[in-house]
Structures are given as structure tokens and as C-alpha cells.
Write a protein that holds these residues in place. Structure first.
Motif, mmCIF file in Angstrom:
data_model
loop_
_atom_site.group_PDB
_atom_site.id
_atom_site.type_symbol
_atom_site.label_atom_id
_atom_site.label_comp_id
_atom_site.label_asym_id
_atom_site.label_seq_id
_atom_site.Cartn_x
_atom_site.Cartn_y
_atom_site.Cartn_z
ATOM 1 N N PHE A 89 0.830 -1.208 0.000
ATOM 2 C CA PHE A 89 0.000 0.000 0.000
ATOM 3 C C PHE A 89 0.863 1.256 0.000
ATOM 4 N N VAL A 90 0.459 2.225 -0.824
ATOM 5 C CA VAL A 90 1.060 3.556 -0.811
ATOM 6 C C VAL A 90 -0.091 4.558 -0.818
ATOM 7 N N PHE A 91 -0.205 5.347 0.249
ATOM 8 C CA PHE A 91 -1.332 6.262 0.378
ATOM 9 C C PHE A 91 -0.876 7.717 0.250
ATOM 10 N N GLN A 92 -1.856 8.605 0.223
ATOM 11 C CA GLN A 92 -1.600 10.037 0.127
ATOM 12 C C GLN A 92 -0.775 10.513 1.321
ATOM 13 N N PHE A 93 -1.143 10.036 2.513
ATOM 14 C CA PHE A 93 -0.395 10.355 3.724
ATOM 15 C C PHE A 93 0.562 9.204 3.983
ATOM 16 N N PHE A 94 1.801 9.513 4.250
ATOM 17 C CA PHE A 94 2.873 8.533 4.169
ATOM 18 C C PHE A 94 2.750 7.409 5.200
ATOM 19 N N ASN A 95 2.132 7.701 6.348
ATOM 20 C CA ASN A 95 1.888 6.673 7.371
ATOM 21 C C ASN A 95 3.161 5.952 7.816
ATOM 22 N N ILE A 152 7.083 3.586 -0.480
ATOM 23 C CA ILE A 152 7.080 2.658 -1.617
ATOM 24 C C ILE A 152 8.017 1.482 -1.340
ATOM 25 N N ALA A 153 9.200 1.772 -0.813
ATOM 26 C CA ALA A 153 10.129 0.691 -0.468
ATOM 27 C C ALA A 153 9.505 -0.256 0.553
ATOM 28 N N LEU A 163 0.433 -3.834 -5.980
ATOM 29 C CA LEU A 163 0.736 -2.578 -5.300
ATOM 30 C C LEU A 163 -0.445 -1.640 -5.501
ATOM 31 N N LEU A 164 -1.066 -1.207 -4.391
ATOM 32 C CA LEU A 164 -2.228 -0.325 -4.427
ATOM 33 C C LEU A 164 -1.818 1.063 -3.953
ATOM 34 N N THR A 165 -2.132 2.084 -4.739
ATOM 35 C CA THR A 165 -1.736 3.437 -4.392
ATOM 36 C C THR A 165 -2.946 4.358 -4.486
ATOM 37 N N ASP A 166 -3.187 5.124 -3.440
ATOM 38 C CA ASP A 166 -4.349 6.014 -3.376
ATOM 39 C C ASP A 166 -3.868 7.459 -3.302
ATOM 40 N N GLU A 167 -4.006 8.191 -4.405
ATOM 41 C CA GLU A 167 -3.560 9.583 -4.504
ATOM 42 C C GLU A 167 -2.124 9.732 -3.972
ATOM 43 N N PRO A 168 -1.181 8.940 -4.493
ATOM 44 C CA PRO A 168 0.160 8.898 -3.889
ATOM 45 C C PRO A 168 0.980 10.170 -4.051
ATOM 46 N N MET A 197 -3.599 2.532 -9.276
ATOM 47 C CA MET A 197 -3.438 3.863 -8.691
ATOM 48 C C MET A 197 -4.721 4.667 -8.809
ATOM 49 N N VAL A 198 -5.251 5.095 -7.668
ATOM 50 C CA VAL A 198 -6.369 6.038 -7.657
ATOM 51 C C VAL A 198 -5.803 7.445 -7.787
ATOM 52 N N THR A 199 -6.361 8.225 -8.712
ATOM 53 C CA THR A 199 -5.899 9.593 -8.884
ATOM 54 C C THR A 199 -7.005 10.465 -9.459
#
Length: 221
Positions: A89-95, A152-153, A163-168, A197-199
Motif C-alpha cells: 500500500f502507498v497512500f496520500q499520507f505517508f503513514n 514505496i520501499a 501494489l495499491l496506491t491512493d492519490e500517492p 493507482m487512484v488519482t
């Protein structure tokens, strides 16, 4: 080979006395090795779809298959284990864990999964995203683009099928956005990494292999 298939996927939330159909019969396919963008207006179901596919939430009805395995009926403990080993997972907020260094953040999921050479792999992953000289820095000592590279790493730590990315790139400047998109493209082309990727950004969507358009909880194009 299909890596993701959803069949008549529905998700209904109850807000007080009102039912909201976030997903309303979504049928979608993603092939292994594709780089796919999910686009549509706010409230169209994009992030809800990503949460369903990523096993972060369960649908009201319908089926989801990941690499041929139906994941909708798994017990919670099985879902957690399957998600850890198969999805990044890769999100908008790095977490990121703010008290851990870059390398410690990347090692964390590998330690959970019992990876035998987690430090060596974490070093390799951080080098692959251009952070070889920053591995011992805390997130507060990194730029936004660098923090997203650590994310991402970390997402790649257990060699996920998906790999799922939401507004990365939503919180990044133009230069960092370009660098992150180049990194995604390189991962896709060189490692055959499947990426969804959601964008909201049509320029970013145009850099992917294919765009799936959502509106009112449905795939419209």
C-alpha cells in the motif's frame, strides 16, 4: 493472467437512516503486470474499491479474486496474513512510524512476516528508490518526496503481487510527483509489478497503461 477480478461488487454504508451505495455492482479485471489508473469524481467509489481489493474492508455482496483466490470469505486472521504477503500500500499520507528511521520502517513488515534477511533487503529496496544515503534518517529529516519513496520501499518489502496506491502524489510538489511516477513506471516495466493507482489527476492517469472510470459507484468506461 488475471490478478484482480471483481464480480458484482457492492458496498453499502448506513449513515443514520440513510443507506449510501458506495459501490453498486462493480465488475473489473486487472491483468498481471498492468499499471492501471482508477479515476472519477469525488464520491464515485474509487477509494472504496481500492479498500475492498486491498482487504482493508469487506463488501456487502459480490466476489473478489486475487490471483485466482477468492478473498471475500476469508476469516480475519487469514485476511491479515494474506494481505501482509500479497499486497503493498502507498497512500496520500505517508503513514510512516515517525520514531523509526527509514530502514527500520522498511524492515518492519518483513519482521512481521519472518523474512530471514530483512535488513539486507531493506537496504536494497531503499537503494533502488534512490535513498541509499538516507537510510538512517528519521521521516522528519526527509522531504515529502523522500518519505513517499520510503513508503514505496516498505510497500515492496514482502514482494507483493499487487501494489495499491491512493492519490500517492497529492501532497507532493511537481518535481517530486514526476519522480514518484517515474519510479512507479520503472517498477512496472523492469519488475513487472502490478500497480493500481487512484488519482484525480488526468496527467498522471495518462501515464498508466489503462484507465478505469468510476461514477456513482459503477464502472462507466
Amino acid at each position: 493472467m488475471k490478478i484482480i477480478e471483481t464480480r458484482e461488487l457492492k458496498k453499502t454504508y448506513t449513515l443514520g437512516k440513510v443507506e449510501v451505495n458506495a459501490l453498486n455492482g462493480v465488475n473489473a479485471l486487472v491483468e498481471e503486470g498492468e499499471f492501471v489508473a482508477i479515476m472519477g469524481p469525488s464520491g464515485s467509489g474509487k477509494s472504496t474499491f481500492l479498500n475492498m481489493v486491498g482487504m482493508l474492508d469487506v463488501p456487502t455482496s459480490g466476489e473478489i479474486y486475487l490471483n485466482g483466490t477468492e478473498i471475500t470469505k476469508m476469516e480475519e486472521h487469514a485476511r491479515v496474513e494474506y494481505r501482509l504477503r500479497n499486497i503493498g500500500f502507498v497512500f496520500q499520507f505517508f503513514n510512516l512510524f515517525m520514531e523509526l528511521t527509514a530502514i527500520e520502517n522498511v524492515m518492519f513488515p518483513m519482521m512481521l512476516s519472518g523474512h530471514p534477511f530483512y535488513k539486507e533487503r531493506a537496504e536494497e529496496l531503499l537503494e533502488s528508490v534512490g535513498l541509499k544515503s538516507r537510510i538512517n534518517h528519521l521521516p522528519s529529516e526527509l522531504s515529502g518526496g523522500e518519505q513517499q519513496r520510503v513508503t514505496i520501499a516498505r510497500a515492496l518489502a514482502n514482494q507483493p503481487k499487487l501494489l495499491l496506491t491512493d492519490e500517492p502524489t497529492a501532497n507532493l510538489d511537481t518535481k517530486a510527483t514526476h519522480e514518484i511516477m517515474e519510479l512507479f513506471r520503472r517498477l512496472n516495466e523492469e519488475k513487472h509489478q502490478t500497480i493500481i493507482m487512484v488519482t484525480h489527476n488526468p496527467e498522471l492517469g495518462a501515464k498508466t497503461d489503462r484507465i478505469i472510470h468510476f461514477r456513482d459507484g459503477k464502472v462507466v468506461k
